[in-house]
Design a protein around this motif. Structure first.
Motif, short mmCIF file in Angstrom:
data_model
loop_
_atom_site.label_atom_id
_atom_site.label_comp_id
_atom_site.label_asym_id
_atom_site.label_seq_id
_atom_site.Cartn_x
_atom_site.Cartn_y
_atom_site.Cartn_z
N TYR A 117 -7.60 -1.25 -6.75
CA TYR A 117 -8.60 -1.94 -6.46
C TYR A 117 -9.03 -1.77 -4.88
CZ TYR A 117 -6.46 -4.22 -10.40
OH TYR A 117 -6.03 -4.42 -11.78
N GLU A 118 -10.24 -2.02 -4.68
CA GLU A 118 -10.77 -2.03 -3.16
C GLU A 118 -10.14 -3.02 -2.46
OE1 GLU A 118 -15.15 -2.89 -1.17
OE2 GLU A 118 -15.27 -2.27 -3.20
N GLY A 119 -9.97 -2.46 -1.13
CA GLY A 119 -9.39 -3.49 -0.03
C GLY A 119 -7.62 -3.35 -0.04
N VAL A 120 -7.33 -2.70 -1.07
CA VAL A 120 -5.80 -2.60 -1.25
C VAL A 120 -5.24 -1.50 -0.46
CG1 VAL A 120 -3.70 -2.06 -2.61
CG2 VAL A 120 -5.56 -3.30 -3.63
N ALA A 121 -4.66 -1.95 0.60
CA ALA A 121 -4.02 -0.98 1.84
C ALA A 121 -2.80 -0.19 1.59
CB ALA A 121 -3.78 -1.70 3.16
N ALA A 122 -1.95 -0.83 0.75
CA ALA A 122 -0.75 -0.24 0.14
C ALA A 122 -0.06 -0.53 -1.09
CB ALA A 122 0.45 -0.37 1.05
N SER A 123 0.41 0.29 -2.00
CA SER A 123 0.71 -0.30 -3.38
C SER A 123 2.10 0.46 -3.80
CB SER A 123 -0.48 -0.05 -4.32
OG SER A 123 -0.20 -0.62 -5.82
N PHE A 124 2.89 -0.29 -4.28
CA PHE A 124 4.29 0.17 -4.69
C PHE A 124 4.57 -0.25 -6.00
CE2 PHE A 124 4.07 0.13 -0.22
CZ PHE A 124 4.52 1.29 0.22
N SER A 125 5.27 0.55 -6.54
CA SER A 125 6.02 0.05 -8.13
C SER A 125 7.20 0.65 -8.26
CB SER A 125 4.86 0.35 -9.05
OG SER A 125 4.97 1.84 -9.41
N GLU A 126 8.04 -0.20 -9.07
CA GLU A 126 9.29 0.27 -9.67
C GLU A 126 9.07 0.55 -11.13
OE1 GLU A 126 13.04 0.57 -11.05
OE2 GLU A 126 12.02 -1.20 -11.79
N VAL B 114 3.74 -4.36 -6.18
CA VAL B 114 3.30 -5.11 -5.04
C VAL B 114 2.40 -4.25 -4.56
CG1 VAL B 114 4.78 -3.76 -3.33
CG2 VAL B 114 3.73 -6.18 -2.72
N ASN B 115 0.91 -4.96 -4.17
CA ASN B 115 -0.20 -4.59 -3.54
C ASN B 115 -0.36 -5.61 -2.37
OD1 ASN B 115 -1.28 -2.87 -5.76
ND2 ASN B 115 -1.60 -4.47 -7.06
N ILE B 116 -0.68 -4.67 -1.36
CA ILE B 116 -0.74 -5.40 0.17
C ILE B 116 -2.43 -4.99 0.26
CG2 ILE B 116 -0.40 -5.64 2.43
CD1 ILE B 116 2.26 -4.30 1.40
N SER B 117 -3.16 -6.16 0.32
CA SER B 117 -4.71 -6.08 0.45
C SER B 117 -4.74 -6.69 1.91
CB SER B 117 -5.48 -6.97 -0.13
OG SER B 117 -5.20 -6.44 -1.66
N VAL B 118 -5.79 -6.22 2.48
CA VAL B 118 -6.37 -6.62 3.93
C VAL B 118 -7.81 -6.55 3.96
CG1 VAL B 118 -5.98 -6.04 6.30
CG2 VAL B 118 -4.25 -5.13 5.04
N VAL C 69 -3.17 -15.25 7.82
CA VAL C 69 -3.90 -14.69 8.81
C VAL C 69 -3.16 -14.18 9.96
CG1 VAL C 69 -5.98 -14.81 10.43
CG2 VAL C 69 -5.96 -15.95 7.92
N ARG C 70 -3.26 -12.97 10.15
CA ARG C 70 -2.60 -12.33 11.34
C ARG C 70 -3.63 -11.23 12.16
NH1 ARG C 70 3.06 -12.98 11.59
NH2 ARG C 70 2.63 -12.28 13.94
N ASN C 71 -3.60 -11.62 13.52
CA ASN C 71 -4.44 -10.50 14.16
C ASN C 71 -5.53 -10.20 13.66
OD1 ASN C 71 -2.06 -9.91 15.56
ND2 ASN C 71 -1.47 -8.35 14.20
N GLU C 72 -6.34 -11.50 13.34
CA GLU C 72 -7.93 -11.39 12.69
C GLU C 72 -7.78 -10.74 11.51
OE1 GLU C 72 -10.69 -11.16 15.66
OE2 GLU C 72 -9.85 -12.91 16.77
N GLN C 73 -7.16 -10.65 10.64
CA GLN C 73 -7.04 -9.96 9.17
C GLN C 73 -6.40 -11.03 8.24
OE1 GLN C 73 -8.11 -6.91 8.55
NE2 GLN C 73 -9.09 -7.20 10.82
N ILE C 74 -6.64 -10.98 7.13
CA ILE C 74 -6.29 -11.68 6.04
C ILE C 74 -5.43 -10.67 5.45
CG2 ILE C 74 -6.71 -13.21 4.07
CD1 ILE C 74 -9.51 -13.75 4.93
N TYR C 75 -4.20 -11.04 5.31
CA TYR C 75 -3.19 -10.17 4.40
C TYR C 75 -2.90 -10.88 3.08
CZ TYR C 75 -2.60 -7.39 8.63
OH TYR C 75 -2.91 -6.60 9.67
N SER C 76 -2.97 -10.26 1.92
CA SER C 76 -2.66 -10.64 0.76
C SER C 76 -1.72 -9.86 0.07
CB SER C 76 -3.88 -10.88 -0.21
OG SER C 76 -3.42 -11.33 -1.55
#
Length: 156
Positions: free
Chosen positions: A31-40, A47-51, A119-126
């Protein structure tokens, strides 16, 4: 399900670090905006980490209706509240999907999701953890440990 933590994953462009358990592997974000993705792979957990930009916002400003837009009507909230990650107030929710959207996203495998937003360092992390609904409770300790490992180095 207990998994020892491996080396931390550091994304210098997005300014976060997270410890990923052994047995989990990076995957190409879907997906667009996903900075990192990992799976087992054996359990199907992921887990998907979006910024995205969050300039001028605080965590309290974030509303689930906006974060899940336009599919908020297809989200079945089971639990929501606030916690703390890396010393910062963080919203979380536990949810499932419903209706046609669930079938489109999951097919025949019923999934459950745990989402943290801040919100950290002016970024929304999901940070969204997902796993099979039938085994989600067994996966939660790993998800919690990964979430607690998340940290945000100060910008240089």
């Amino acid at each position: 399900m207990r998994a020892p933590l491996a080396e931390p994953y550091q994304d210098p462009d997005r300014r976060f670090v997270i410890e990923v358990p052994e047995g989990w592997a990076p995957k190409i974000p879907q997906y667009e905006g996903v900075a990192a993705s990992f799976s087992e792979y054996t359990s199907g957990a992921s887990v998907n980490i979006s910024v995205r930009d969050g300039a001028g916002m605080e965590t309290e400003d974030l509303k689930w209706e906006d974060l899940f837009s336009p599919m908020y009507g297809s989200v079945n909230m089971r639990l929501q509240g606030f916690t703390e990650i890396d010393g910062a107030r963080t919203k979380y929710c536990l949810y499932t999907l419903k209706g046609k959207f669930r079938k489109q996203m999951e097919g025949k495998t019923r999934m459950m999701y745990l989402n943290y937003v801040m919100v950290r360092n002016e970024q929304i992390y999901s940070v969204t953890f997902s796993g099979k609904e039938a085994t989600f409770v067994q996966q939660q300790p790993v998800f919690f440990k990964m979430a607690r490992s998340l940290n945000f180095p100060e910008p240089v």
